[in-house]
Enzyme design. Sequence first.
Site, PDB file in Angstrom:
ATOM      1  N   CYS A  84       6.012 -11.512  32.568  1.00 30.02           N
ATOM      2  CA  CYS A  84       5.488 -11.515  31.038  1.00 30.02           C
ATOM      3  C   CYS A  84       3.849 -11.140  30.888  1.00 30.02           C
ATOM      4  O   CYS A  84       3.285 -12.027  31.854  1.00 30.02           O
ATOM      5  CB  CYS A  84       5.947 -12.795  30.484  1.00 30.02           C
ATOM      6  SG  CYS A  84       4.983 -13.011  28.750  1.00 30.02           S
ATOM      7  N   CYS A 124       7.848 -16.402  33.091  1.00 32.92           N
ATOM      8  CA  CYS A 124       7.759 -15.883  31.631  1.00 32.92           C
ATOM      9  C   CYS A 124       7.201 -16.912  30.731  1.00 32.92           C
ATOM     10  O   CYS A 124       7.133 -17.959  31.002  1.00 32.92           O
ATOM     11  CB  CYS A 124       8.885 -14.804  31.131  1.00 32.92           C
ATOM     12  SG  CYS A 124      10.242 -15.784  30.877  1.00 32.92           S
ATOM     13  N   CYS A 183      -0.695 -18.436  33.963  1.00 34.04           N
ATOM     14  CA  CYS A 183      -0.152 -19.143  34.845  1.00 34.04           C
ATOM     15  C   CYS A 183      -0.870 -19.983  35.597  1.00 34.04           C
ATOM     16  O   CYS A 183      -2.107 -19.512  36.338  1.00 34.04           O
ATOM     17  CB  CYS A 183       0.536 -17.847  35.908  1.00 34.04           C
ATOM     18  SG  CYS A 183       1.699 -18.650  36.891  1.00 34.04           S
TER      19      CYS A 183
END
Length: 250
Positions: free
Chosen positions: A193, A119, A200
């Site tokens: 998230c 997250c 990412c």
Amino acid sequence: MAPSSEATPAFVRLAAHPLRWRLLTELATSDYRVRELVELLGQPQNLISYHLRLLRGGGLVTARRSTFDARDSYYHLDLERCAHALAATGTALHPALRLDPTPPTPPASTRPTAVLFTCTGNSARSPIAEALLRHHTSGHVKVTSAGSHPRQELHPNAIRILRDRYGIDLTNQRPRHLDAMTGRRFDYVISLCDKVREVCPDFGHHPRRIHWSIPDPATAGAPAFAHTVTDIDTRIRHLLPVLTPQEAQP
């Protein structure tokens, strides 16, 4: 005389349609936006939206605005409601078909399945998920968490609710940066998230990417943490049977 459609359980009427079943199948593994479902299923957006609306009306699917782009919505399959609906469907056909859920057990493997939760701040959602997966598997899964912009420390409400509900102590854990995960091998990378999903990094060995669109409880006050922990715990329990030993082999 043939039985009326009203006698048919609602879950059967919803799930029996081939396109809706495909939607349920995709949403059973991850939260998705409409355009992603259009691409996955190869069907027009208006058709996908129509059937999603029916699934939402039946209470099986929920939608929530993305925190990354408010023009988008993430669709989520309520697996807990599906489990109850399936059990009720079996009972409606014959009492002997009542389903008694069996608690899943972690699979044995020569190499523990490796899971990374992500997250933004790594101060609430992802460390909660990390702690709960470790708790439910008694350490049989190698699990960690990290954030794209980690905070200085874990949120005190996250520490408190895990201690009070599960006896899990995170007082000495500190948020980690995604950069610290570089070079590590993961079988699953699960984002919690909407913002971190977009940034990412790619990891080697092609881990399975899953997204859980969960609002940040820190922006909604202390009561929101109870709902967040319940939501994550439900998702964790439904994740356990998916952590197959075949995908955990080196």
